[in-house]
Write a protein that holds these residues in place. Sequence first.
Motif, short mmCIF file in Angstrom:
data_model
loop_
_atom_site.label_atom_id
_atom_site.label_comp_id
_atom_site.label_asym_id
_atom_site.label_seq_id
_atom_site.Cartn_x
_atom_site.Cartn_y
_atom_site.Cartn_z
N UNK A 1 35.25 33.96 36.87
CA UNK A 1 35.22 35.14 37.74
C UNK A 1 34.93 34.68 39.17
N UNK A 2 35.81 34.98 40.06
CA UNK A 2 35.64 34.58 41.45
C UNK A 2 34.60 35.49 42.12
N UNK A 3 34.06 35.05 43.25
CA UNK A 3 33.13 35.92 43.97
C UNK A 3 33.76 37.28 44.32
N UNK A 4 35.03 37.30 44.65
CA UNK A 4 35.67 38.57 44.98
C UNK A 4 35.78 39.47 43.74
N UNK A 5 36.13 38.87 42.59
CA UNK A 5 36.17 39.66 41.36
C UNK A 5 34.78 40.15 40.99
N UNK A 6 33.80 39.28 41.16
CA UNK A 6 32.43 39.69 40.86
C UNK A 6 32.02 40.86 41.75
N UNK A 7 32.39 40.79 43.02
CA UNK A 7 32.04 41.87 43.94
C UNK A 7 32.69 43.18 43.49
N UNK A 8 33.95 43.13 43.10
CA UNK A 8 34.66 44.34 42.71
C UNK A 8 34.09 44.94 41.42
N UNK A 9 33.94 44.10 40.41
CA UNK A 9 33.42 44.60 39.14
C UNK A 9 31.93 44.92 39.23
N UNK A 10 31.21 44.15 40.04
CA UNK A 10 29.80 44.43 40.22
C UNK A 10 29.57 45.82 40.79
N UNK A 11 30.39 46.23 41.72
CA UNK A 11 30.28 47.59 42.27
C UNK A 11 30.54 48.63 41.18
N UNK A 12 31.49 48.33 40.30
CA UNK A 12 31.77 49.26 39.20
C UNK A 12 30.57 49.36 38.25
N UNK A 13 29.95 48.23 37.99
CA UNK A 13 28.79 48.24 37.09
C UNK A 13 27.63 49.02 37.73
N UNK A 14 27.36 48.79 39.00
CA UNK A 14 26.30 49.54 39.69
C UNK A 14 26.59 51.02 39.66
N UNK A 15 27.85 51.39 39.92
CA UNK A 15 28.23 52.81 39.86
C UNK A 15 28.04 53.36 38.45
N UNK A 16 28.38 52.56 37.44
CA UNK A 16 28.22 53.01 36.06
C UNK A 16 26.75 53.28 35.76
N UNK A 17 25.87 52.36 36.18
CA UNK A 17 24.44 52.53 35.93
C UNK A 17 23.92 53.76 36.67
N UNK A 18 24.33 53.92 37.92
CA UNK A 18 23.87 55.08 38.70
C UNK A 18 24.36 56.38 38.06
N UNK A 19 25.61 56.40 37.59
CA UNK A 19 26.12 57.59 36.89
C UNK A 19 25.34 57.86 35.62
N UNK A 20 25.01 56.80 34.90
CA UNK A 20 24.24 56.95 33.67
C UNK A 20 22.88 57.57 33.95
N UNK A 52 40.29 41.60 30.60
CA UNK A 52 39.82 42.18 31.85
C UNK A 52 38.50 42.90 31.67
N UNK A 53 37.72 42.96 32.75
CA UNK A 53 36.42 43.60 32.67
C UNK A 53 36.54 45.10 32.49
N UNK A 54 37.68 45.65 32.91
CA UNK A 54 37.90 47.09 32.69
C UNK A 54 37.88 47.43 31.21
N UNK A 55 38.42 46.53 30.39
CA UNK A 55 38.44 46.76 28.94
C UNK A 55 37.01 46.78 28.39
N UNK A 56 36.16 45.89 28.91
CA UNK A 56 34.79 45.86 28.44
C UNK A 56 34.07 47.17 28.81
N UNK A 57 34.26 47.64 30.04
CA UNK A 57 33.61 48.88 30.46
C UNK A 57 34.11 50.06 29.63
N UNK A 58 35.40 50.03 29.28
CA UNK A 58 35.94 51.11 28.45
C UNK A 58 35.30 51.09 27.06
N UNK A 59 35.13 49.90 26.50
CA UNK A 59 34.50 49.80 25.18
C UNK A 59 33.01 50.11 25.24
N UNK A 60 32.40 49.87 26.39
CA UNK A 60 30.99 50.25 26.56
C UNK A 60 30.83 51.75 26.33
N UNK A 61 31.73 52.54 26.92
CA UNK A 61 31.68 53.99 26.75
C UNK A 61 32.10 54.41 25.34
#
Length: 494
Positions: A1-20, A52-61
């Motif tokens: 995972x590149x720093x740019x990918x980490x930044x993109x998915x990391x924002x999604x994870x933070x948003x997911x936690x905040x939504x939760x 892809x990390x999107x698949x992991x987030x989908x399975x999380x839900x």
Amino acid sequence: MTPEEFRRYGKQVIDWIADYQEKVEAYPVLSQARPGDVLAGLPEHPPERGEGFEDLLADLDRVIMPGVTHWQHPSFFAYFPSNATGPAILGDLLSAGLGVQGMLWATSPACTELENRVVDWMAELLGLPARFRMAGPGGGVIQDSASSACLVAILAALHRAGGGTAAREGLSAQEGLSAREGLTRRPKLYVSSQTHSSLEKAARITGIGAENVRVVDVDPATMAMDPAHLDALLAEDAAAGATPVMVCSTVGTTSTSAVDPVAAIGEVCARHGVWLHVDGAYAGVAAVCPELRWINDGFEEHVDSYATNPHKWLLTNFDCTVMWVGDREPLIGALSILPEYLRNAATASGEVVDYRDWQIPLGRRFRALKLWSVIRWYGAEGLREHVRTGVRLAAELAGWISADPAFELFEQPRFGLVCFRPRWEGLPDEEADAATLALMERLNASGDLYLTHTRIHGRVLLRLAIGGPATTDAHVQAAWRRIGEETRAGAAGR
């Protein structure tokens, strides 16, 4: 995972936690999953190619969330709180991002020295004795749990009881006792019936054995340890050729949050030369409030080690237990091993703390970051407000219970735990207990709240523990209303 990918998915994870956090109240508190449900939603074999990390987030839900019991739900009253707050989560994220392994001062000076400072901050916040500070003969360390703190305390106590022989001659702590005394003396550990089960487990791990754990009587009204019976047991065992090693008293027992008389127990331990460990896992953090510092009575004179969990009631996510010792030498003597590959100039200088010598494992995470984050975000004022809110809500609930003739309050709560039961008029004790357990199961199955139970004097009590950061007056009122409705419905159906 590149720093740019980490930044993109990391924002999604933070948003997911905040939504939760925003919508956690919409979930049933207790997971409705049946055994095997989560397994059935997971592939039997690992993927051959990365996904892809999107698949992991989908399975999380889709797969994971239905199997989650929501400890941060404002109507989670089952066990003692396990707070997870924004500052703590971000501090843990920083720790994970740095990836520090803080076994030695040399492996990351900041990891050690921030912990030095934070455990001293905690000692100040709780009003603990000066000898527990890092500048004194003792000091503090962040363990993963109170269970580990108890285990480490027993090892230090065994080492002291053996006169340090074990560390000097490469013997086990129990062998050290034999070498010093010239004969085999059975080490004994002293607890009450209300002491946490981790003490018996620690006795097994350390070789003391469950058969050498002595159970001290408790006051039948308060469930607190009886110092007079402890005194008698210590004298009896010493006369029989055993070696009393450690007494564990508790500030806020798991069952009913009973508080042992530490000052009186400490006087007994001092007369017999026995290590006194105080387990304040749940209630110890209440001492951030000056009006609750009575729980520290006896600490100045008699306590050898003490532990409390910011990860329960002090807004810091698991795992984070702070443990202090009045004298660090027995602890380090019991646990220090220095192979060649860990030798370094800083350790050899004696000017630094190597926390590998204060715990069971060699490796350690940068836990101080999250506790540092919490203390700085909330400040002493915010921490006190959180504890006081839990105490106030528990007192209000206890008042409602006392005023309702259909219920019986066990004891006026001093912290955030309320223990009570329906009276079930006309039912024999055994049937009444079964009715109480059935009531609890119905309440928990509803998803509206989550309770647990205990047994005192053979009778079942419901436990309702208040202390979640999102829990308000409205949640406690709703829980009490739901308990009353379900109790009346159960009584009418008999």
